[in-house]
Design a protein around this motif. Structure first.
Motif, PDB file in Angstrom:
ATOM      1  N   GLU A 175       0.821  -1.216   0.000  1.00 34.34           N
ATOM      2  CA  GLU A 175       0.000   0.000   0.000  1.00 34.34           C
ATOM      3  C   GLU A 175       0.853   1.263   0.000  1.00 34.34           C
ATOM      4  O   GLU A 175       2.009   1.237   0.413  1.00 34.34           O
ATOM      5  CB  GLU A 175      -0.883   0.019   1.261  1.00 34.34           C
ATOM      6  N   ASP A 176       0.236   2.367  -0.428  1.00 38.65           N
ATOM      7  CA  ASP A 176       0.937   3.660  -0.359  1.00 38.65           C
ATOM      8  C   ASP A 176       0.195   4.667   0.510  1.00 38.65           C
ATOM      9  O   ASP A 176       0.647   5.795   0.666  1.00 38.65           O
ATOM     10  CB  ASP A 176       1.105   4.255  -1.763  1.00 38.65           C
ATOM     11  N   ALA A 177      -0.962   4.273   1.070  1.00 36.84           N
ATOM     12  CA  ALA A 177      -1.762   5.194   1.873  1.00 36.84           C
ATOM     13  C   ALA A 177      -1.906   4.674   3.298  1.00 36.84           C
ATOM     14  O   ALA A 177      -1.954   3.464   3.528  1.00 36.84           O
ATOM     15  CB  ALA A 177      -3.144   5.377   1.244  1.00 36.84           C
ATOM     16  N   ALA A 178      -1.966   5.598   4.251  1.00 35.58           N
ATOM     17  CA  ALA A 178      -2.093   5.217   5.666  1.00 35.58           C
ATOM     18  C   ALA A 178      -3.362   4.403   5.907  1.00 35.58           C
ATOM     19  O   ALA A 178      -3.352   3.410   6.655  1.00 35.58           O
ATOM     20  CB  ALA A 178      -2.086   6.472   6.538  1.00 35.58           C
ATOM     21  N   ALA A 179      -4.464   4.785   5.252  1.00 38.95           N
ATOM     22  CA  ALA A 179      -5.729   4.039   5.407  1.00 38.95           C
ATOM     23  C   ALA A 179      -5.575   2.612   4.896  1.00 38.95           C
ATOM     24  O   ALA A 179      -6.134   1.669   5.466  1.00 38.95           O
ATOM     25  CB  ALA A 179      -6.858   4.745   4.654  1.00 38.95           C
ATOM     26  N   GLY A 180      -4.788   2.446   3.834  1.00 36.25           N
ATOM     27  CA  GLY A 180      -4.547   1.116   3.282  1.00 36.25           C
ATOM     28  C   GLY A 180      -3.693   0.257   4.184  1.00 36.25           C
ATOM     29  O   GLY A 180      -3.965  -0.930   4.367  1.00 36.25           O
ATOM     30  N   VAL A 181      -2.660   0.854   4.771  1.00 41.82           N
ATOM     31  CA  VAL A 181      -1.800   0.124   5.711  1.00 41.82           C
ATOM     32  C   VAL A 181      -2.627  -0.349   6.904  1.00 41.82           C
ATOM     33  O   VAL A 181      -2.509  -1.499   7.352  1.00 41.82           O
ATOM     34  CB  VAL A 181      -0.604   0.990   6.162  1.00 41.82           C
ATOM     35  N   GLN A 182      -3.509   0.523   7.381  1.00 41.80           N
ATOM     36  CA  GLN A 182      -4.393   0.176   8.503  1.00 41.80           C
ATOM     37  C   GLN A 182      -5.295  -1.006   8.123  1.00 41.80           C
ATOM     38  O   GLN A 182      -5.526  -1.921   8.926  1.00 41.80           O
ATOM     39  CB  GLN A 182      -5.261   1.396   8.842  1.00 41.80           C
ATOM     40  N   SER A 183      -5.763  -0.997   6.880  1.00 40.21           N
ATOM     41  CA  SER A 183      -6.609  -2.073   6.373  1.00 40.21           C
ATOM     42  C   SER A 183      -5.844  -3.398   6.334  1.00 40.21           C
ATOM     43  O   SER A 183      -6.357  -4.437   6.755  1.00 40.21           O
ATOM     44  CB  SER A 183      -7.105  -1.700   4.966  1.00 40.21           C
ATOM     45  N   ILE A 184      -4.605  -3.362   5.861  1.00 37.86           N
ATOM     46  CA  ILE A 184      -3.758  -4.568   5.786  1.00 37.86           C
ATOM     47  C   ILE A 184      -3.532  -5.141   7.184  1.00 37.86           C
ATOM     48  O   ILE A 184      -3.700  -6.342   7.428  1.00 37.86           O
ATOM     49  CB  ILE A 184      -2.385  -4.247   5.146  1.00 37.86           C
ATOM     50  N   LYS A 185      -3.146  -4.265   8.125  1.00 36.38           N
ATOM     51  CA  LYS A 185      -2.857  -4.701   9.494  1.00 36.38           C
ATOM     52  C   LYS A 185      -4.106  -5.276  10.162  1.00 36.38           C
ATOM     53  O   LYS A 185      -4.046  -6.292  10.850  1.00 36.38           O
ATOM     54  CB  LYS A 185      -2.307  -3.532  10.317  1.00 36.38           C
ATOM     55  N   GLY A 186      -5.239  -4.624   9.923  1.00 41.12           N
ATOM     56  CA  GLY A 186      -6.506  -5.098  10.497  1.00 41.12           C
ATOM     57  C   GLY A 186      -6.903  -6.466   9.972  1.00 41.12           C
ATOM     58  O   GLY A 186      -7.554  -7.250  10.654  1.00 41.12           O
ATOM     59  N   ALA A 187      -6.487  -6.750   8.720  1.00 41.75           N
ATOM     60  CA  ALA A 187      -6.799  -8.048   8.107  1.00 41.75           C
ATOM     61  C   ALA A 187      -5.897  -9.157   8.635  1.00 41.75           C
ATOM     62  O   ALA A 187      -6.132 -10.334   8.390  1.00 41.75           O
ATOM     63  CB  ALA A 187      -6.662  -7.948   6.590  1.00 41.75           C
ATOM     64  N   GLY A 188      -4.821  -8.764   9.352  1.00 39.02           N
ATOM     65  CA  GLY A 188      -3.894  -9.760   9.888  1.00 39.02           C
ATOM     66  C   GLY A 188      -2.779 -10.116   8.929  1.00 39.02           C
ATOM     67  O   GLY A 188      -2.160 -11.180   9.038  1.00 39.02           O
ATOM     68  N   GLU A 189      -2.518  -9.230   7.964  1.00 34.65           N
ATOM     69  CA  GLU A 189      -1.448  -9.448   6.991  1.00 34.65           C
ATOM     70  C   GLU A 189      -0.235  -8.588   7.345  1.00 34.65           C
ATOM     71  O   GLU A 189      -0.328  -7.654   8.126  1.00 34.65           O
ATOM     72  CB  GLU A 189      -1.946  -9.098   5.578  1.00 34.65           C
ATOM     73  N   THR A 190       0.892  -8.910   6.739  1.00 39.14           N
ATOM     74  CA  THR A 190       2.100  -8.104   6.883  1.00 39.14           C
ATOM     75  C   THR A 190       2.006  -6.936   5.905  1.00 39.14           C
ATOM     76  O   THR A 190       1.648  -7.138   4.742  1.00 39.14           O
ATOM     77  CB  THR A 190       3.345  -8.958   6.574  1.00 39.14           C
TER      78      THR A 190
END
Length: 223
Positions: A175-190
């Motif tokens: 991801e390149d956006a903070a909202a996207g990084v938050q989405s990845i982390k929330g999904a349980g991914e690296t």
């Protein structure tokens, strides 16, 4: 943090990761902001990154204290007009619009046997991939119309792992956006964040640009 050897799949955002259509989005939204009399600035342009079309429109209207001045039908018409403006720009895209290093990275991943999926909120993602000549890499893509929540909700990245038949823990999201990084982390991914590491501090791995995306660099950061 997950071990590199456990990774089986990569889930990609599109805008700002594979290609930079954010400038096209900005141009198209700028036209709408002008039309509704809302002043445009860099902060507003940044705030629109990675969020859905209707959420973007609502943000623009709120910026000009005009959120209650339009009916749902009028809002829909404005969102549609933005998309028409955007598509005119997208139709001019070619493989030259792929961000540096991305084609090599996608080739490296597929050669090494990793599964790939696309997790873009853009309904135009299939068209963009066709224009870039990258459709063959992304035979699996999340349908944004099937989602109930936009980023930063983890739904889109969770679904990105699901369509690959993988556990989120075995996937890396890019991801390149903070909202996207938050989405990845929330999904349980690296999470790999591409861009300003202070903005993307929540990512597990930070690269300033796409040229640094290689399996060797990822392995070095994870192990």
């Amino acid at each position: 943090m997950v071990k590199f050897a456990a990774i089986k799949g990569f889930v990609f955002d599109l805008d700002g990761v594979i290609t930079d259509t954010s400038t096209f989005h900005s141009q198209a939204w700028h036209q709408i902001a002008d039309k509704v009399g809302v002043s445009w600035n860099d902060q507003l342009a940044d705030a629109l990154k990675g969020i859905s079309r209707m959420d973007s429109l609502n943000l623009i209207l709120a910026q000009g204290h005009r959120e209650n001045d339009f009916t749902p039908a009028q809002k829909q018409a404005l969102a549609t007009e933005k998309n028409t403006n955007y598509l005119q720009l997208v139709n001019q895209m070619t493989p030259a619009n792929i961000l540096p290093g991305i084609t090599a990275f996608l080739t490296e991943l597929t050669t090494a046997g990793y599964a790939l999926s696309l997790a873009s909120a853009s309904k135009n993602a299939p068209l963009v991939l066709r224009k870039l000549g990258l459709s063959d890499y992304f035979t699996k893509a999340v349908d944004p119309a099937s989602l109930k929540h936009g980023k930063p909700d983890p739904e889109i990245f969770r679904r990105g792992a699901e369509i690959l038949g993988l556990n989120p823990a075995d996937c890396i999201g890019v991801e390149d956006a903070a909202a996207g990084v938050q989405s990845i982390k929330g999904a349980g991914e690296t999470a790999i964040g591409i861009g300003d590491p202070t903005v993307l501090a929540a990512a597990d791995i930070n690269f300033t640009d796409t040229t640094q995306l290689t399996l060797a660099n990822i392995k070095a950061q994870l192990n």
